[in-house]
Structure formats: C-alpha cells, structure tokens
Design a protein around this motif. Structure first.
Motif, PDB file in Angstrom:
ATOM      1  N   LEU A  30       0.832  -1.209   0.000  1.00 41.41           N
ATOM      2  CA  LEU A  30       0.000   0.000   0.000  1.00 41.41           C
ATOM      3  C   LEU A  30       0.865   1.257   0.000  1.00 41.41           C
ATOM      4  O   LEU A  30       0.545   2.246  -0.673  1.00 41.41           O
ATOM      5  N   VAL A  31       1.966   1.211   0.757  1.00 42.20           N
ATOM      6  CA  VAL A  31       2.883   2.347   0.804  1.00 42.20           C
ATOM      7  C   VAL A  31       3.596   2.505  -0.539  1.00 42.20           C
ATOM      8  O   VAL A  31       3.669   3.617  -1.097  1.00 42.20           O
ATOM      9  N   GLN A  32       4.106   1.420  -1.077  1.00 40.38           N
ATOM     10  CA  GLN A  32       4.884   1.470  -2.327  1.00 40.38           C
ATOM     11  C   GLN A  32       4.046   1.913  -3.515  1.00 40.38           C
ATOM     12  O   GLN A  32       4.550   2.586  -4.419  1.00 40.38           O
ATOM     13  N   THR A  33       2.760   1.555  -3.525  1.00 39.63           N
ATOM     14  CA  THR A  33       1.890   1.938  -4.638  1.00 39.63           C
ATOM     15  C   THR A  33       1.231   3.290  -4.431  1.00 39.63           C
ATOM     16  O   THR A  33       0.502   3.763  -5.310  1.00 39.63           O
ATOM     17  N   GLY A  34       1.465   3.924  -3.289  1.00 40.18           N
ATOM     18  CA  GLY A  34       0.926   5.249  -3.039  1.00 40.18           C
ATOM     19  C   GLY A  34      -0.537   5.280  -2.650  1.00 40.18           C
ATOM     20  O   GLY A  34      -1.143   6.355  -2.608  1.00 40.18           O
ATOM     21  N   ILE A  35      -1.115   4.125  -2.361  1.00 31.88           N
ATOM     22  CA  ILE A  35      -2.514   4.099  -1.922  1.00 31.88           C
ATOM     23  C   ILE A  35      -2.646   4.753  -0.551  1.00 31.88           C
ATOM     24  O   ILE A  35      -3.635   5.429  -0.253  1.00 31.88           O
ATOM     25  N   VAL A  36      -1.640   4.561   0.290  1.00 31.91           N
ATOM     26  CA  VAL A  36      -1.541   5.299   1.552  1.00 31.91           C
ATOM     27  C   VAL A  36      -0.245   6.100   1.520  1.00 31.91           C
ATOM     28  O   VAL A  36       0.648   5.815   0.715  1.00 31.91           O
TER      29      VAL A  36
END
Length: 559
Positions: free
Chosen positions: A275-281
């Motif tokens: 989630l962090v790596q994909t920018g969702i959060v």
C-alpha cells in the motif's frame, strides 16, 4: 468483585510461581522484530508486558529481535522506540538488541555441538523441508546427523569464517525427527547469510534463527516470564529445550495469550508495504491504518488505546473485535478533554439581512460543557456567516428542523434567525441563504419564551480561518469483506474502499488559531479531529478526523 477474581490467567500463573519460589521477582520484555511499524496488536503486548512488570514491582526490558537483517531497518527501530514510549512503556536504561548477544549465541551453538546436540547439514532448504516429514509421517534423518563433534565444530567454524555460500550449510539442533511436533524435528538454528546488519554491520556472515535466539536472549537478560501470542505455543517445547540444554539457571517461562484482532483492518506488513509502495496510503502512519503511528497521527490517545486493550482482556481463545469498540474508547477519552469549537466542513454563506453592515460583536461560548476547567471563549459574530450546506433545504421533508424558508432556528451561542429564502446560480446551485435575526434573542434564548427545535453551528465569514479537513473511513470495503469473509481476494489483492478518504476545504472559528501538531478538538456536531503532524502548517491547518460522534458500539454488560 475482589482482587483474586479480577486477575487474568497470566497473573494467576505469576502469583503461583512467586508463591512457590520459582522466581523471586517478575521481569518481562517487549521483543519486536524491527521489520515494520508496530500496530494495535503490538500495543496490547507492550501494555501487557509493561503492566505486569509495574504491577509486580519488577523490571521491563525493551529488546529488538534483530536476527534477520534482510527485512530490518533503522527506520523501524526508531519508530518502534517512539511508539513504545508514547504508549507509556518507559524502559528507562533497559534497551537491548538481540545482536548484542551474537557472540554469546555463537558460543551457545558451539556448546550444543560439543554436547552432540547440534550438527552441520549440507541439505538445501527444500531438502530440509522434504526430510522433515508431515503431520502424519515422521521425518527422515539428515545425512549429516551422525557427523562427529570434531567435524561439526570445524564446519561451523568454517561457516563463521565465510567459507561457504549463502544457504550452502546450516546448523541444525539434534532433537527428534519422529517428534509429533514438527518444530522439534531438528530445526535449523544457524544459517549462512551475507547480509549487512543495521547494528553489527558486516561482522557476521552467519545469523541465528529466531527460535534459537529468542530463548537465549530471555535467559541472558534474566526474563522470568516470556509473554507471547498463541502462534508460539507449538514452539514452546523448542524454547524450553534450548534453555534446558544450554543449562541456564532460573530459565524463563513462556506463556501464550490470544492476539488482538480487529475486524476488516489491514495489519499484515506485506500488505502495508505494498500500500505504501503503490501510493494508496502515504506511509506507515497513514491515518487509515492501525499502526500505532497511524493511530497517533489520526488523534488517538495512549489512554484510549489502553482502555481498549483492557476492554478486550487477556485470554487464550482468539476473538475478533469490531473497530467500533476502539472508536468508543477514543470518544470516551476525548469527550471531556477536547475543546468544542465550531467548524463548517461544507460551507454555504448565510446573510442576515437586518443585521447592521460592518458591525462585529463578540459572543461567549463554553469550551466544553463536560469540563468547566476548559473555560470559555469569545466568538466573533457579524452579518455574513458560513453554515453547513446540509443545514438548509429549500423543500424539506417532515421532521426536518433546521433551516428552510419561513422556519426559525437557533444559531449556536448567538441568535434566533428566520430563513427568508436563498440565491442560486445559473446551474441551480444554492450560493447564498438569507434570513433575519431577533436582536432580543442574544445568546440563543428568546425573552418571550418561544421555543425552536433546530440549532445549527456557524462561523463568521469575516474572521473565518480556512483549513483542510480529512474525513476517513475504513480502508477496506466492508460490505465486500463481510460478504467474502476476508479482506482480500483469491489473487491476494485487498478489497479497498475507494471512498476511504474525503478531503474538505472548510472554515473554522478564530479559536483554532495557533493549533499545533497533534492538538485535538471536537468540531461541533461533526466529530473529533486532530491537527495533522506531517502536512499541517501555521498558514494552512490540516485536520484529520479521529472519529465521528455517532457510535454503533454497545458496551458489553459486566458479568
């Protein structure tokens, strides 16, 4: 309910140990692996271990189980330290690392070899898994199991000296390949791995396995009760074997308790990393997560988390708790702590046609009706205000008591006003609402005793502070998760809620001026909000909604 009846099963076991002289004191620890941020489940472990040490006037250690450098980072070390202190668990001068003991662990492995209790294996990881057998079939003996002590000592020394490639050799404990507990079938206790360690650098090219290192750390530090979660119950025989074979005096006792599970939330480090790596959060502390850092950023307090942990209790049986219970605890904690100020999240202008143009007066407001110590404040009032768009309807349904043409309502802390109409743009959107006020109703009370059913909040346009408000919902699509019985699908992808974050440009009354990071407020009729520590500035305040005012949680009745 007396003290004996109120004790959990761990406290009862500790009492028995102390009464029988097994231990003369209580010494606990919190041993996180620094491979991610702590979450709400870790908070339970921290508060439990620290609370036991305090209750029994013992000692508490903070110790990092840093035996796997491939997944560890100094960022995680620092975040864990910050979170643990924030929760109130002060380890004082008792901060340790498993890596502090790498030399002693190596010597412990040598001791097992000398006793004939460990041997070097040439098998690959896949072969070891194959040789281990299954729950219904015993394992097969490793070809290296009958090596001599001298040969094993030399091979292990060669491993330490870097003479083998990663994975080429491992050291295994020599226990029982026919054990019904697969963890006891000659587990690997050391492996070759050329990894730079955040604490020891490149000093070592062999690293101990967690199940071998952990009991040694506890024994060296004099831990009396090794409190861990239920998945380690099957590992307890190996834990006991290690401390027994290494002949530690007063070996620690492992006790397992149930993890704290929250329904429909993401706690898995693998998922959070993605989630962090994909920018969702926007990081491990995104307020939609339940990491301790995320909860702190969202506005939760240590007291609310402690209340929640105590509400969940300590048991052996796993259970799942609704997130609403955690929300209940923060509402209970903040309702008398947080000042209650007015903020308009979806503003539309309200014009009081008979109020003198250019005039501003100061009205008085109570900062929190449940806490007189928070005092009162002055609230600017003028001809043009902002109110919530939902507080006006041109054609209202029955039992709608807020503003509509011809209806009289109370402006909170101010006056009675009667709506006279509205102005629309060419698309039919309402741009202004008009009303008249009763000057005799100052303070929100009419001298003739007439009653109004609706009270709405407002902000004076002339002195309004522009700000950003972030409204959070569950990161997981709960309807889908409840239907599927899981938070992710067969492809491993999470069922994400596309509406988990709504950003509002809002107006605040002047009392908010100077609000600093982590300051908490109740936005009247909206919920509890916290100043965001990452994005908020003096010029542009940013608030995170901690929790709404509405609750679906029912407090369990005491038995």
């Amino acid at each position: 309910m007396n003290e004996t009846e109120s004790k959990n099963f761990i406290e009862s076991m500790i009492d028995k140990d102390l009464a029988e002289g097994v231990y003369t004191t209580v010494h606990t620890r919190f041993p996180p692996e620094p491979n991610g941020y702590l979450h709400i489940g870790h908070a339970k472990s921290i508060l439990l271990n620290y609370g036991l040490a305090k209750k029994y006037h013992g000692k508490f250690n903070m110790r990092f189980d840093d035996t796997n450098p491939t997944k560890e980072d100094i960022e995680f070390v620092e975040s864990i330290k910050e979170d643990t202190l924030w929760l109130g668990a002060d380890w004082e001068d008792r901060l340790f690392f498993a890596s502090d003991y790498f030399g002693q662990m190596y010597e412990a492995a040598v001791k097992l070899i000398r006793k004939g209790k460990a041997y070097v294996s040439d098998l690959s990881a896949e072969q070891i898994k194959e040789y281990r057998g299954s729950f219904t079939e015993p394992g097969k003996e490793d070809p290296g199991r009958e090596r001599s002590v001298e040969e094993n000592l030399q091979l292990f020394e060669n491993m330490k000296e870097g003479k083998y490639a990663d994975g080429e050799k491992v050291l295994r404990a020599r226990i029982d390949m026919a054990s019904p507990n697969i963890n006891m079938r000659d587990p690997v206790i050391y492996r070759v791995a050329r990894m730079t360690h955040h604490n020891t650098g490149d000093t070592w090219c062999i690293y101990p396995m967690y199940d071998f290192a952990h009991p040694i750390e506890d024994a060296i530090e004099g831990i009396t009760h090794s409190i861990c979660t239920m998945e380690f119950e099957d590992h307890r025989p190996l834990y006991d074997w290690v401390v027994r074979e290494l002949e530690y005096p007063n070996p620690p006792r492992q006790i397992e308790f149930a993890k704290l599970y929250l329904k429909n939330v993401v706690t898995g480090k693998r998922y959070i990393k993605k989630l962090v790596q994909t920018g969702i959060v926007d990081g491990w502390d995104d307020p939609r997560l339940v990491s301790v850092a995320a909860l702190r950023r969202r506005g939760f307090t240590p007291e609310s988390i402690k209340m929640f942990v105590e509400m969940c209790g300590v048991a052996k049986a796993n259970s799942i708790t609704d997130y609403a219970a955690l929300e209940y605890c923060i509402r209970e904690d903040l309702k008398a702590k947080a000042p209650r100020y007015m903020a308009v999240l979806d503003p539309v202008k309200l014009v009081i046609d008979n109020y003198p143009e250019g005039q501003t007066e100061l009205l008085e407001g109570v900062n929190n009706p449940e806490n007189e110590a928070l005092g009162k404040r002055e609230i600017p009032f003028c001809r043009e205000l902002y109110i919530e768009r939902e507080d006006f309807m041109e054609v209202p349904p029955k039992k709608y008591f807020r503003m509509f043409p011809g209806n009289e309502v109370r402006l909170m802390n101010a006056y009675f006003v009667t709506c006279t109409g509205c102005v629309k743009d060419e698309d039919g959107n309402i741009t202004e609402i008009h009303c008249t006020y009763d000057p005799a109703s100052r303070g929100g009370n009419s001298p003739d005793g007439r009653k109004v059913k609706g009270t709405i909040h407002w902000v004076a346009a002339e002195t309004a502070i522009s700000a950003e408000a972030r409204l959070y919902e569950n990161l997981i699509d709960e309807d889908t998760a409840n239907e599927k019985g899981a938070i992710y699908g067969e492809d491993g992808e999470l069922y994400l809620n596309p509406a988990s974050l709504t950003v509002k440009q809002c107006f605040l009354e002047p009392a908010f001026a100077g609000a600093a990071a982590y300051d908490r407020f109740q936005f009247v009729r909206q919920g509890f909000f916290c100043v965001d520590p990452k994005d908020s500035t003096a010029e542009q305040l940013v608030f995170n909604r901690t929790v709404s005012l509405k609750s679906s949680f029912v407090l369990p009745k005491e038995s």
